[in-house]
Design an enzyme around this catalytic site. Structure first.
Site, PDB file in Angstrom:
ATOM      1  N   THR A  30       0.805  -1.220   0.000  1.00  0.00           N
ATOM      2  CA  THR A  30       0.000   0.000   0.000  1.00  0.00           C
ATOM      3  C   THR A  30       0.836   1.267   0.000  1.00  0.00           C
ATOM      4  OG1 THR A  30      -0.111  -0.225   2.400  1.00  0.00           O
ATOM      5  CG2 THR A  30      -1.961  -1.088   1.149  1.00  0.00           C
ATOM      6  N   VAL A  63      -7.761   4.755   1.911  1.00  0.00           N
ATOM      7  CA  VAL A  63      -8.238   4.571   0.536  1.00  0.00           C
ATOM      8  C   VAL A  63      -8.015   3.144   0.037  1.00  0.00           C
ATOM      9  CG1 VAL A  63      -7.939   7.008  -0.074  1.00  0.00           C
ATOM     10  CG2 VAL A  63      -6.052   5.410  -0.445  1.00  0.00           C
ATOM     11  N   GLU A  93      -9.631   0.346   0.657  1.00  0.00           N
ATOM     12  CA  GLU A  93     -10.820  -0.458   0.381  1.00  0.00           C
ATOM     13  C   GLU A  93     -11.776   0.212  -0.603  1.00  0.00           C
ATOM     14  OE1 GLU A  93     -10.570  -3.198   2.264  1.00  0.00           O
ATOM     15  OE2 GLU A  93      -9.379  -2.544   3.976  1.00  0.00           O
TER      16      GLU A  93
END
Length: 737
Positions: free
Chosen positions: A466, A702, A704
């Site tokens: 991520t 952000v 999901e």
């Protein structure tokens, strides 16, 4: 908590390259499977070949005498183990191999340890098992299944739903279904366990090192200080690494038994039965509206699957209670106990399923009253939290609708069904408005500044791709006034300060606020040292009166009055200074605001060939309110990755369970359908809104929200193109004809 003003030439927000990218592209990033220990041996698992019943007998003699085998552990020889603890995500899965019962196909019933992986796998095939089968419960609507009502107390009700429907001019009452999906990260989950007396070091494919630490300590009844969990790089998870699964426990057990470090690598088929999956759902949703476009009633019932002795829970219908202004709302979630592997979180849990039903039904109601779907959503926009009645801490969904529609070209949409064509292709436009709930829990971090002018910041988080390494480096650099190259952020070690899971779109907010506090406290430490220092131009300064920039602190109103961190350390004979920081989630009632998760608007263009039944997604525009964006490049990457997952959910993914045996019939990459590059369209991401007011850093997750609503938007676009309403995922050719 102390604060410090930061420089104006901020590095936060810039789309800088990932700081961990060189390690990854050169092969220097060590994932769990890359570690080895002297004397390390290897393990393989034996899985049940029935879905329900008992083990009548298990014969491991041939396996035990096979070349290289050190031991074979079954329920007959395994010690009694404690169940893992209650976690932030609910109870731990049951401890493995505690009796002769079989609760699902693929259940781990033996672990074989041998000198090599090949020897372990061969010996595992020699374990002979006789079963006493029972009839398995595999269908979510099987009337024999035990039904759990409102398992976590999240059902909602407001107003008078019956009266609301009676006042409606149009009512849509439809059934939507979503299948099991399997997370399928590219990296096979791996565990290495190495004991040193009563202490153990574990390398694990986990999204939550501290959860593994706490769980292993409780299961094996040893102090948490005797467990160290390492996961500096994970290789993807999508939620599969959020729980402590039985293969991790069994690896630790086997290593303690043979007194050697043990490595276990799951096979791809075992990934389908061992590390969770998105549970399937059957949803009945009923929505009523007036001809003028006002929602007057909404009722959403969901039933999803759960394993026989597990307690994983996803409130699929709950999101419908807070998405729109509607005076009369009822949501109910239930679970059916089945002979299936334990479900778990998969990217956008609950909302991934629930938003498909809600946003499809909202589109249906809009068409039923002859209103543009975008206009209908705007008319029923929830300015305040519909349940709490409080203003949102931030909400730019209206801006997302407006900017997203403009960028997509929604105004060019001809509302007549099937009216837009390009040669043989029928074109459809669809959209969805979405949110993902706010989630943040306590987190800790530590910041240090060294004599050489470099900073070192740590927390026991994970980075599953991520961008955590990068955005925390950026944030610390800004807070301390250092160049990016002078800051190192480390994670993935349970000996570091506590961090929650990388999941639920909550880590960035929790960790960023902890880093913010730690860096502020570190500045305070420097100011404390020079408080009475007559040689320091910062004598008597406070964090509120100084600015950090260019490796130094200076008075904000007199930039020439300051000094470098390195000078302060050198003058006082210190090699480094450190400070800890802790973040806590904001309390909605105390701050007078409803804490807001991410919001977004998804716009999709599809093209269909009516003769061949081909469905292609041509474009996707995602307008996202993610609060303060720490790195535009990595944040956009998250939205694009979620969009790909949403396309996959809509058009490809379904974990197929054989109705007779409970065997997963497509447990390979050759059989489990996922999109390839040729299936992915042009994607555009727009970030809207301002920093969230609930926390100092102002971020919202952000990870999901990129997936949420994509399936519904595609289905709505298909309806616009064909007049055919698709209510069952994934969308298949037979549904299109």
């Amino acid at each position: 908590m102390t604060t410090v003003e930061t420089r104006t030439d901020t590095v936060v927000g810039e789309g800088v390259d990932r700081v961990d990218a060189p390690l990854k592209v050169t092969g220097a990033a060590h994932y769990p499977n890359d570690f080895n220990y002297p004397g390390m041996v290897h393990a393989a698992l034996v899985g049940s070949t029935i879905a329900a019943g008992r083990i009548r007998s298990i014969d491991a003699s041939d396996a035990q005498s096979a070349p290289g085998v050190l031991t074979v552990i079954t329920h007959l020889t395994a010690p009694q183990l404690e169940r893992g603890p209650m976690t932030l995500l609910g109870p731990s899965p049951p401890a493995p191999m505690q009796d002769d019962r079989i609760l699902h196909y693929g259940q781990h019933i033996a672990i074989v340890v041998a000198d090599s992986p090949e020897q372990a796998r061969h010996a595992a095939s020699l374990v002979r098992v006789e079963y006493e089968p029972a009839e398995a419960l595999l269908e979510i609507e099987d009337p024999r299944a035990e039904i759990l009502e409102n398992p976590w107390g999240l059902d909602t009700e407001r107003g008078d739903v019956s009266a609301g429907f009676a006042a409606a001019d149009a009512v849509v009452d439809e059934r939507y279904t979503t299948p099991d999906n399997t997370n399928n990260p590219l990296g096979l989950f791996t565990t290495i366990a190495s004991w040193h007396g009563d202490s153990v070091t574990i390398h694990d494919s986990t999204q939550w090192p501290h959860n593994v630490r706490t769980s292993i300590a409780q299961i094996f009844q040893i102090p948490e200080s005797g467990v160290r969990v390492l996961a500096p790089f994970v290789g993807g998870g999508f939620g599969a690494g959020l729980r402590v699964w039985s293969h991790t426990i069994l690896t630790a057990l086997a290593a303690r038994e043979v007194k050697h470090p043990v490595k276990l690598v799951l096979t791809r088929p075992q990934m389908f039965t061992s590390v969770g999956h998105r549970p399937n759902s059957v949803q009945q949703i009923k929505i009523g509206a007036t001809r003028s476009g006002d929602l007057v009633a909404l009722e959403h019932h969901s039933i999803s699957s759960v394993a026989m002795e597990d307690d994983d829970y996803e409130p699929v219908a709950f999101g419908s209670a807070v998405s729109y202004t509607c005076p009369n709302v009822l949501t109910r979630d239930r679970q059916a106990r089945l002979n299936i592997p334990c479900p778990g979180s998969m990217r956008a849990p609950a909302e991934g399923q629930g938003s498909f039903a809600l946003e499809s039904a909202i589109d249906e109601v809009a068409h039923a009253i002859g209103m543009d779907p975008l206009e209908f959503r705007l008319r029923n926009y929830a300015e305040n939290h519909p349940v709490l009645g409080l203003p949102w801490s931030s909400k730019a969904l209206r801006e997302c609708y407006t900017l997203g529609a403009d960028r997509f070209g929604w105004s060019r949409r001809n509302p007549e069904i099937g009216s837009m064509r390009d040669g043989r292709w029928i074109i459809g436009y669809g959209m969805a408005g979405v949110t993902y709930p706010y989630y943040q829990v306590p987190c800790q971090a530590r910041a240090s500044l060294r004599r050489d002018g470099s900073a070192y910041v740590t927390s026991a988080a994970t980075d599953i791709g991520t961008g955590t390494y990068t955005v925390m480096t950026q944030l610390a650099a800004e807070l301390l006034g250092l160049d990016l190259g002078r800051v190192r952020f480390d994670l993935g070690d349970s000996d570091m300060p506590y961090a929650p899971q990388a999941g639920g779109s909550g880590l960035t907010g929790a960790l960023a606020n902890a880093v913010h506090v730690a860096c502020g406290n570190l500045v305070q430490e420097f100011l404390d040292i020079v408080r009475d220092d007559e040689d320091s131009p910062l004598r008597g300064a406070t964090p509120e009166t100084v600015t950090a920039s260019d490796g130094r602190l200076h008075r904000t109103d007199a930039p020439d009055q300051g000094e470098a961190y390195t000078d302060i350390l050198a003058r006082h004979g210190l090699e480094e200074l450190s400070a800890d920081g802790r973040s806590v989630p904001p309390d909605a009632q105390k701050i007078g605001m409803a804490t807001a998760g991410a919001f977004g608007a998804k716009f999709v263009e599809v093209r269909l060939d009516p003769q061949l039944g081909l469905l292609r997604v041509a474009r996707v525009v995602s307008a996202i309110d993610g609060g303060r964006i720490l790195n535009e490049k990595t944040a956009a990457s998250q939205i694009n990755g979620g969009t790909v997952g949403g396309i996959s959910q809509a058009m490809f993914e379904a974990t197929a369970t054989d109705a007779g045996t409970g065997r997963i019939a497509n447990a390979t990459f050759g059989d489990y359908l996922m999109p390839v590059n040729a299936d992915i369209p042009d994607m555009e991401v727009i970030f809207c809104g301002t920093p969230d007011r609930a926390t100092k850093v102002g971020t919202k997750g952000v990870g999901e929200v990129g997936l949420v609503g994509i399936a519904a938007a595609i289905g709505n676009a298909v309806y616009h193109a064909t007049g055919r309403r698709l209510r069952s995922l994934p969308f298949t050719i037979d549904q299109l004809f």
